[in-house]
Structures are given as C-alpha cells and as structure tokens.
Design a protein around this motif. Structure first.
Motif, PDB file in Angstrom:
ATOM      1  N   GLU A  22       0.822  -1.212   0.000  1.00  0.00           N
ATOM      2  CA  GLU A  22       0.000   0.000   0.000  1.00  0.00           C
ATOM      3  C   GLU A  22       0.856   1.262   0.000  1.00  0.00           C
ATOM      4  OE1 GLU A  22      -2.581  -0.538   3.340  1.00  0.00           O
ATOM      5  OE2 GLU A  22      -3.983  -1.791   2.222  1.00  0.00           O
ATOM      6  N   ALA A  23       2.103   1.130   0.464  1.00  0.00           N
ATOM      7  CA  ALA A  23       3.023   2.271   0.451  1.00  0.00           C
ATOM      8  C   ALA A  23       3.645   2.473  -0.929  1.00  0.00           C
ATOM      9  CB  ALA A  23       4.116   2.081   1.497  1.00  0.00           C
ATOM     10  N   GLY A  24       3.352   1.547  -1.865  1.00  0.00           N
ATOM     11  CA  GLY A  24       3.827   1.707  -3.231  1.00  0.00           C
ATOM     12  C   GLY A  24       5.056   0.908  -3.596  1.00  0.00           C
ATOM     13  N   VAL A  25       5.481  -0.019  -2.722  1.00  0.00           N
ATOM     14  CA  VAL A  25       6.653  -0.844  -3.024  1.00  0.00           C
ATOM     15  C   VAL A  25       6.303  -1.824  -4.143  1.00  0.00           C
ATOM     16  CG1 VAL A  25       8.288  -2.533  -2.096  1.00  0.00           C
ATOM     17  CG2 VAL A  25       7.524  -0.609  -0.678  1.00  0.00           C
ATOM     18  N   ASP A  26       7.205  -1.973  -5.103  1.00  0.00           N
ATOM     19  CA  ASP A  26       6.987  -2.850  -6.244  1.00  0.00           C
ATOM     20  C   ASP A  26       6.810  -4.303  -5.799  1.00  0.00           C
ATOM     21  OD1 ASP A  26       8.466  -4.716  -8.502  1.00  0.00           O
ATOM     22  OD2 ASP A  26       7.296  -3.093  -9.379  1.00  0.00           O
ATOM     23  N   LEU A  27       5.916  -5.028  -6.495  1.00  0.00           N
ATOM     24  CA  LEU A  27       5.591  -6.408  -6.134  1.00  0.00           C
ATOM     25  C   LEU A  27       6.816  -7.321  -6.190  1.00  0.00           C
ATOM     26  CD1 LEU A  27       2.899  -7.670  -5.252  1.00  0.00           C
ATOM     27  CD2 LEU A  27       2.635  -8.544  -7.577  1.00  0.00           C
ATOM     28  N   ARG A  28       7.709  -7.069  -7.138  1.00  0.00           N
ATOM     29  CA  ARG A  28       8.921  -7.894  -7.259  1.00  0.00           C
ATOM     30  C   ARG A  28       9.827  -7.716  -6.047  1.00  0.00           C
ATOM     31  NH1 ARG A  28       8.763 -12.140 -10.824  1.00  0.00           N
ATOM     32  NH2 ARG A  28       7.657 -11.508 -12.719  1.00  0.00           N
TER      33      ARG A  28
END
Length: 306
Positions: A252-258
């Motif tokens: 939710e903080a925007g960290v990439d899924l990878r």
C-alpha cells in the motif's frame, strides 16, 4: 514390510538422497506418521492393498478437524511418499495418481487492524521477558519474517552498521532484508541488557529464553496468544498475521511487487500477488464507505485542484 519401515526409508531418502530442508523433513514425517496410524487403525498393513478410495476416506476424516490448507499439505506429503515407493520399487502402483490438489478459491491472508497493531506494540516493557517478546514481535512485523527465520536468527546474520539482516529461508535460500531503526533498537536492547543474564553456554542463536535454550516456534505462537489476551486484542493475531500485515503495508506504500517477493522470500511471484487481492479488498471496502457517505465534497475547493 511394515508400513512404518517404509516411512523410515522415505525419511532416509529425503534427508540424504534427495535432501529437503530440515523443517520439510519434519513436516513430511509428521504427515506420513499420521496417515500410517490411520491406515493401521483401519486394518491396512499391506502397501499394495492401499487404494485411491482408502486415501479419500482418510482425507474425508480430516475435514472435521483440519483447515483446507493443512489437508492440502497432507495430500502433498502422501503423494510424495507413494511416488517414492513406486520409484524405489517398493510398490507397483501409486494410489494418489488421480488425487486433485485444486483449491476451492484462494483464502485471503488475514491482516491485523491498525488498532490491534497499535495496541500490541504499546505493550508494557518492564521485565526481561517483555524486552524479549517485544523484540521478537517487532522483528516479525517490521521485517516480515517467518517464525522459523526469527527463532533461528544468528549473530552472523545481523549487519548492525548497515542495518541489514541476512535471512535463511525455505530451502536454505538466503535473502537480504533492511531492518528499521525501531526494530534494530529493540533487538539490541534485548542482546545488550537481557541475553547476557540468560546465557548458560555459548550459542550462535540470538533468541534464547531464561534457561539459556534457543527459543522455539511454539514459544512464539503461545507468546502472541497470551500477549493479545492480556492486551484485550480479540481479533485473531498470529506470527503469520504480522508477516501478512508487513507485506500488505509496504504494498500500500507503493513498493513494487517484485521487491516484496524478494523481501518475503517467495520463489513464485504468484504467491506474492495474493496481497494485491487484500489491497483491492481494502480499497473496495473504503470505496463502499465513501458511496454510503452522501454527496458532500469535503476534498478540494474546485475542479482545478484535481
């Protein structure tokens, strides 16, 4: 040959011939032991006489006391066991050949509420045990560790100056995880002020109890239950809940899924993608709340601000 003798040979195979992670070996052993006990109770002692219907009866009996995920895990263990017997020439057929492992829809991981997390981490810290428990809890949450990764953490895996942890996960795969200041401070508060008083003999493991023995997974599970009860947290919280909450929070903080995949130690990105469903579920809930809140615009002053 007795069924339990087949289990001994299977254990030898997964420990030395086709080595599995130690926790996997223990898990397989427990599952197959439970399965064999059931077969013997049904009067079945001949490996060749076991049929698909016998195993289906066992799975049906599990439905009363086990969750779907646990049953699925047992099916995997049983399948591995029978495949080994066929490959090694100890059996001529595999009764698990047509067993399905398809899920009946994925269960979304439970994420702790903000209120529960705030309450948990405002726990009173007055004793050595409080300091230990808090360090374990915040490490699980801030770093998204599995319980086994936490209790098996060694001094060689902590890079204090760089603020990194080197984690040994499933299949002995290593990954690097940054550690937050509050988690690092809690960890070293325990290491510097509590652990020296509990050491009985030198140990590479960071987390030890009052008797100087390494902390166990069961200790952590029981500790979380007791702490939640003491603090009046009635929603289900577990070590895995904290890991799920970590993953959902950074998504939710925007960290990439990878990157999240790497931090969690998932070998398959599909496993990590389940957290996008949790995020979407939260988004839908918040949007529904917005829709039932009337038509007043409390956001901006005019359209040009959008």
């Amino acid at each position: 040959m007795a069924l339990k003798q087949y289990l001994i040979e299977f254990n030898h195979y997964i420990r030395f011939i086709d080595p599995k992670a130690s926790l996997t070996v223990v898990s397989y052993n427990n599952d197959i032991q439970h399965y064999i006990n059931y077969l013997e109770e049904q009067g079945m002692n001949d490996i060749e006489s076991i049929t698909y219907h016998d195993i289906s009866g066992y799975i049906t009996a599990l439905n009363d006391t086990y969750e779907f995920a646990s049953i699925q895990h047992k099916i995997v263990s049983i399948r591995q066991f029978h495949q080994f017997l066929v490959r090694s020439g100890k059996a001529t057929h595999d009764p698990t050949q047509y067993m399905s492992l398809k899920r009946q829809g994925k269960r979304l991981p439970h994420v702790a509420s903000d209120h529960a997390l705030q309450t948990l981490f405002k726990m009173d810290i007055a004793t050595g045990k409080d300091i230990l428990d808090y360090a374990v809890l915040i490490l699980l949450y801030r770093c998204g560790l599995r319980v086994s990764e936490c209790v098996n953490l060694t001094f060689a895996q902590v890079y204090k100056q760089e603020k990194w942890l080197r984690i040994v996960g499933k299949g002995d795969k290593e990954r690097m995880i940054p550690i937050s200041d509050d988690a690092l401070n809690a960890l070293y508060r325990y290491i510097d002020t509590v652990r020296p008083h509990w050491v009985v003999q030198a140990s590479e493991f960071i987390f030890i109890g009052k008797k100087g023995t390494q902390l166990t997974r069961q200790y952590v599970h029981n500790m979380i239950k007791l702490r939640c009860k003491e603090l009046g947290i009635f929603e289900p919280i577990s070590a895995h809940t904290l890991r799920h909450s970590f993953a959902t929070g950074i998504l939710e903080a925007g960290v990439d899924l990878r990157i999240i995949q790497e931090l969690l130690g998932h070998s398959d990105i599909a496993t990590t993608q389940i957290y996008t469903h949790v995020k979407n579920k939260t988004m839908k809930r918040e949007y529904t709340k917005y829709l039932t809140g009337g038509f007043s615009n409390k956001g901006g002053n005019n359209d040009e601000e959008i």
